[in-house]
Scaffold this motif. Sequence first.
Motif, PDB file in Angstrom:
ATOM      1  N   ALA A  10     -23.317  -9.523  -3.149  1.00 46.23           N
ATOM      2  CA  ALA A  10     -23.315  -8.415  -4.098  1.00 46.23           C
ATOM      3  C   ALA A  10     -24.718  -8.192  -4.625  1.00 46.23           C
ATOM      4  O   ALA A  10     -25.553  -9.101  -4.629  1.00 46.23           O
ATOM      5  CB  ALA A  10     -22.363  -8.697  -5.256  1.00 46.23           C
ATOM      6  N   ASP A  11     -25.005  -6.941  -5.092  1.00 46.96           N
ATOM      7  CA  ASP A  11     -26.233  -6.610  -5.795  1.00 46.96           C
ATOM      8  C   ASP A  11     -25.942  -6.653  -7.294  1.00 46.96           C
ATOM      9  O   ASP A  11     -24.953  -6.078  -7.760  1.00 46.96           O
ATOM     10  CB  ASP A  11     -26.723  -5.212  -5.406  1.00 46.96           C
ATOM     11  N   VAL A  12     -26.808  -7.350  -8.089  1.00 46.06           N
ATOM     12  CA  VAL A  12     -26.586  -7.525  -9.516  1.00 46.06           C
ATOM     13  C   VAL A  12     -27.734  -6.885 -10.289  1.00 46.06           C
ATOM     14  O   VAL A  12     -28.910  -7.087  -9.962  1.00 46.06           O
ATOM     15  CB  VAL A  12     -26.475  -9.020  -9.881  1.00 46.06           C
ATOM     16  N   GLY A  36     -23.119  -4.098  -7.990  1.00 42.66           N
ATOM     17  CA  GLY A  36     -22.846  -3.049  -7.020  1.00 42.66           C
ATOM     18  C   GLY A  36     -21.714  -3.444  -6.106  1.00 42.66           C
ATOM     19  O   GLY A  36     -20.942  -4.364  -6.404  1.00 42.66           O
ATOM     20  N   PRO A  37     -21.571  -2.774  -4.996  1.00 40.83           N
ATOM     21  CA  PRO A  37     -20.486  -3.123  -4.072  1.00 40.83           C
ATOM     22  C   PRO A  37     -20.503  -4.598  -3.711  1.00 40.83           C
ATOM     23  O   PRO A  37     -21.560  -5.165  -3.425  1.00 40.83           O
ATOM     24  CB  PRO A  37     -20.768  -2.235  -2.848  1.00 40.83           C
ATOM     25  N   MET A  38     -19.334  -5.227  -3.772  1.00 38.62           N
ATOM     26  CA  MET A  38     -19.189  -6.645  -3.447  1.00 38.62           C
ATOM     27  C   MET A  38     -18.245  -6.798  -2.275  1.00 38.62           C
ATOM     28  O   MET A  38     -17.307  -6.005  -2.095  1.00 38.62           O
ATOM     29  CB  MET A  38     -18.624  -7.423  -4.641  1.00 38.62           C
ATOM     30  N   THR A  52     -18.590  -3.276 -10.567  1.00 36.64           N
ATOM     31  CA  THR A  52     -18.112  -4.165 -11.624  1.00 36.64           C
ATOM     32  C   THR A  52     -19.028  -4.063 -12.839  1.00 36.64           C
ATOM     33  O   THR A  52     -20.259  -4.024 -12.694  1.00 36.64           O
ATOM     34  CB  THR A  52     -18.076  -5.630 -11.141  1.00 36.64           C
ATOM     35  N   GLU A  53     -18.435  -4.035 -14.041  1.00 35.35           N
ATOM     36  CA  GLU A  53     -19.183  -4.052 -15.294  1.00 35.35           C
ATOM     37  C   GLU A  53     -18.709  -5.257 -16.103  1.00 35.35           C
ATOM     38  O   GLU A  53     -17.507  -5.433 -16.314  1.00 35.35           O
ATOM     39  CB  GLU A  53     -18.952  -2.765 -16.084  1.00 35.35           C
ATOM     40  N   LEU A  54     -19.663  -6.073 -16.566  1.00 36.84           N
ATOM     41  CA  LEU A  54     -19.321  -7.304 -17.266  1.00 36.84           C
ATOM     42  C   LEU A  54     -20.086  -7.390 -18.586  1.00 36.84           C
ATOM     43  O   LEU A  54     -21.237  -6.938 -18.686  1.00 36.84           O
ATOM     44  CB  LEU A  54     -19.668  -8.525 -16.406  1.00 36.84           C
TER      45      LEU A  54
END
Length: 437
Positions: A10-12, A36-38, A52-54
């Motif tokens: 994934a891209d973080v 980003g896309p995982m 994803t948002e964390l």
Amino acid sequence: MQGMSTRVSADVTVQNFGLSAGDDGLRLEFPEARLGPMAGEAGETRWTIAGTELAGLRARLRTGHWQAERGRATGLTLRGPGDAVTAEIAEVELPDGFLIARSPEGVELVAPTATLRGVAISSRGAPTVPEQPIEIAVEEPAPPPVPAEEQPLRQHRLRFLDAVVGELGLTVKVQLDLPVLGIRTLDQTIKVPIERGAIDFRKLDKSLDWLEGTFLDIGMHEGRLAIRWGVPIVAPQREILSWSLDDEARTLAKFDKVPLRSLADFRVGGAKAAADRRSGKIDAKPKKGVLRSLVLDDILVKLSLTVPRSVAIGDGHVLFGGDDAAGIVDLKIAGAVGDGGRAGALRGSIGALDLTLADVSLGGAARVSADRIRLGQLDPIEVQFEGFAIAGLSTTIAEISVTNLRLLLGRAPQPGATTQSMPAIVAPAVSKPTPSS
């Protein structure tokens, strides 16, 4: 880990982060993070997440634990081996946080609460009850009945149906090639109430139209519930369709009733036809005087499950309902199925569904447990058939609310192995991180 493949990419994107050290080793802390896309693999299970948002994310580098205060993911897809089972989820909300950790069995996610929106599930074939195509074969004098131990019954796993109430309706369309009379088609519409998970087959027999009743008979024969045909004086009765009954069902049959769950254990034709199917000896050109076709048309089922009941699925269990909620509300099914490999379908909906899951397989090495799952309307539900064999099923669910979710992506359990969870992997009381420089 031997025998298991687990990969994640994934891209973080983060605005800032902190690094601290403690008894559990180095720890990374991110007030906010966007992924980003995982994509990942765990055993034979593949999954992807579009975004994803964390919030309040922290990672323990030594143990590989990831924990967050809140989370939101979009575009989640799970695919089992060979895409036999696929689940697509438009959005997942984790308002009370989550924990992701490695365990001896794979990668495990636990969350106190979760809301899933826009869920679509599909499978090829029957994921939990494999079926074999059923063909029409010539009816010959029957050999000795096949011992019961060679015919494992599905009905033992369907005891939750004993609490079902509702109504069953269908039209039985039978085409016979009768001696003297030639081709004869019999259509009989049947409606029967379902009370405490049972139907009254004697009322069915009495409800037959006079002409159809002359040729058809519904009742017990050699320990089975059977639909049989015959021509008075001209031809003896022969079996069209019948159902195996376990000991409890045979006792209930003495009172002219059979459990709804018994309808899962059926055969087309008599014992000789069943033996021929098992051995592969199917006559491609049936002789005269045999069943030509059987279609269950205009099927209409309406039922609800108001009393809590559980059912085993593989090594796991599903509990329908609880003290404060009915398990199934307003299930409706309509459609038609028939013999000879022809395509058929049952389509329906469920007003509401309340479940508890314990170690239920999602296909491959993915398993899920949850203290409570409340599903909104399931519409549509579609089951595709080839003959009487399930060829595939699918459903769409608007929203699912989950309490104490545990999702395991990992190695498929070995036969005879005991499944154990790591004691440390329990839905935590998530505390806010204190960023450090």
